[in-house]
Motif scaffolding. Sequence first.
Motif, mmCIF file in Angstrom:
data_model
loop_
_atom_site.group_PDB
_atom_site.id
_atom_site.type_symbol
_atom_site.label_atom_id
_atom_site.label_comp_id
_atom_site.label_asym_id
_atom_site.label_seq_id
_atom_site.Cartn_x
_atom_site.Cartn_y
_atom_site.Cartn_z
ATOM 1 N N GLU A 66 0.600 -1.302 -0.080
ATOM 2 C CA GLU A 66 0.017 -0.078 -0.048
ATOM 3 C C GLU A 66 0.870 1.476 0.061
ATOM 4 O O GLU A 66 0.570 2.169 -0.861
ATOM 5 C CB GLU A 66 -0.871 0.012 1.342
ATOM 6 N N VAL A 67 1.618 1.461 0.915
ATOM 7 C CA VAL A 67 2.681 2.472 0.981
ATOM 8 C C VAL A 67 3.544 2.823 -0.365
ATOM 9 O O VAL A 67 3.566 3.904 -1.115
ATOM 10 C CB VAL A 67 3.905 2.222 1.827
ATOM 11 N N PHE A 68 3.660 1.649 -1.272
ATOM 12 C CA PHE A 68 4.271 1.998 -2.669
ATOM 13 C C PHE A 68 3.575 1.909 -3.598
ATOM 14 O O PHE A 68 3.719 1.707 -4.926
ATOM 15 C CB PHE A 68 5.431 0.817 -2.678
ATOM 16 N N GLY A 69 2.255 2.019 -3.397
ATOM 17 C CA GLY A 69 1.238 2.455 -4.409
ATOM 18 C C GLY A 69 0.271 1.434 -4.965
ATOM 19 O O GLY A 69 -0.337 1.523 -6.112
ATOM 20 N N GLY A 70 0.296 0.198 -4.136
ATOM 21 C CA GLY A 70 -0.577 -0.927 -4.449
ATOM 22 C C GLY A 70 -2.093 -0.673 -3.944
ATOM 23 O O GLY A 70 -2.446 0.298 -3.219
ATOM 24 N N PRO A 71 -2.639 -2.003 -3.548
ATOM 25 C CA PRO A 71 -4.005 -1.881 -3.242
ATOM 26 C C PRO A 71 -4.049 -1.560 -1.527
ATOM 27 O O PRO A 71 -2.902 -1.493 -0.974
ATOM 28 C CB PRO A 71 -4.584 -3.342 -3.115
ATOM 29 N N ASP A 72 -5.218 -0.870 -1.334
ATOM 30 C CA ASP A 72 -5.200 -0.289 0.102
ATOM 31 C C ASP A 72 -5.667 -1.503 1.254
ATOM 32 O O ASP A 72 -6.448 -1.218 2.075
ATOM 33 C CB ASP A 72 -6.245 0.889 0.196
ATOM 34 N N SER A 73 -5.270 -2.494 0.928
ATOM 35 C CA SER A 73 -5.516 -3.628 2.045
ATOM 36 C C SER A 73 -5.086 -3.577 3.221
ATOM 37 O O SER A 73 -5.992 -3.819 4.282
ATOM 38 C CB SER A 73 -4.990 -4.790 1.215
ATOM 39 N N TYR A 127 12.344 5.045 1.867
ATOM 40 C CA TYR A 127 10.951 4.726 2.697
ATOM 41 C C TYR A 127 11.426 3.882 3.914
ATOM 42 O O TYR A 127 11.032 4.256 5.302
ATOM 43 C CB TYR A 127 9.882 4.026 1.883
ATOM 44 N N ILE A 128 12.256 3.035 3.666
ATOM 45 C CA ILE A 128 12.606 1.934 4.865
ATOM 46 C C ILE A 128 13.303 2.734 5.971
ATOM 47 O O ILE A 128 13.282 2.750 6.927
ATOM 48 C CB ILE A 128 13.500 0.847 4.326
ATOM 49 N N HIS A 153 2.455 7.494 1.512
ATOM 50 C CA HIS A 153 2.501 6.921 0.177
ATOM 51 C C HIS A 153 3.791 7.358 -0.325
ATOM 52 O O HIS A 153 4.112 8.440 -0.302
ATOM 53 C CB HIS A 153 1.119 7.585 -0.591
ATOM 54 N N TRP A 154 4.577 6.256 -0.736
ATOM 55 C CA TRP A 154 5.910 6.680 -1.298
ATOM 56 C C TRP A 154 5.885 6.646 -2.952
ATOM 57 O O TRP A 154 5.605 5.572 -3.422
ATOM 58 C CB TRP A 154 6.936 5.687 -0.649
ATOM 59 N N GLY A 155 6.687 7.482 -3.527
ATOM 60 C CA GLY A 155 6.895 7.384 -4.919
ATOM 61 C C GLY A 155 8.502 7.474 -5.349
ATOM 62 O O GLY A 155 9.276 7.149 -4.478
ATOM 63 N N TRP A 156 8.511 7.876 -6.612
ATOM 64 C CA TRP A 156 9.975 7.977 -6.999
ATOM 65 C C TRP A 156 11.004 9.137 -6.545
ATOM 66 O O TRP A 156 12.180 8.758 -6.549
ATOM 67 C CB TRP A 156 10.036 7.749 -8.380
ATOM 68 N N GLY A 157 10.292 9.792 -5.901
ATOM 69 C CA GLY A 157 11.218 11.035 -5.638
ATOM 70 C C GLY A 157 11.973 11.818 -6.569
ATOM 71 O O GLY A 157 11.183 11.952 -7.491
#
Length: 164
Positions: A66-73, A127-128, A153-157
């Motif tokens: 979820e943090v990296f842009g996947g489902p909000d599970s 992010y880590i 929510h983390w992106g490419w920077g």
Amino acid sequence: MSETTSEATAAVDAVPSLYEWAGGTAAFEKLTEVFYREVLRDELVGPLFRGMDPGHPKYVAMWLAEVFGGPDSYSTERGGYAHMVRQHLGKAISEPQRRRWVNLLMDAADEVGLPDDPEFRAAFASYIEWGTRLAHANSQPDAAPPLEAPMPHWGWGVAPPYRP
């Protein structure tokens, strides 16, 4: 250029999420499975996780996805940020434990074959590092972190994926 051609070009040029670039849910589940196998064997961080819920690796995979842009599970099934923060309260994680956790996760990322391009690894490591420093601070006996905050929510920077 026709509308169909420009739509196809836009789809090709679209920047994938870190989640997509990593390989999706399966990649994060594989990562956390390998990672927690090693964590439990480790003398420094292992004691923090002894007796953990058998689903813990999957839950962390859900969080990372979820943090990296996947489902909000993680948000919908586990309680999102508030739940994660509460998992660290009172744990008194030491700085050496935090650093070992980071090192083991990076080793697991190599072992399972997460993308090793500099752009992905820089965003992943960013992010880590951020997340473990927050967990460390929130785990201290005198910590009083906000228990309600948005899911990160983390992106490419600054460096999107390199495509030759």
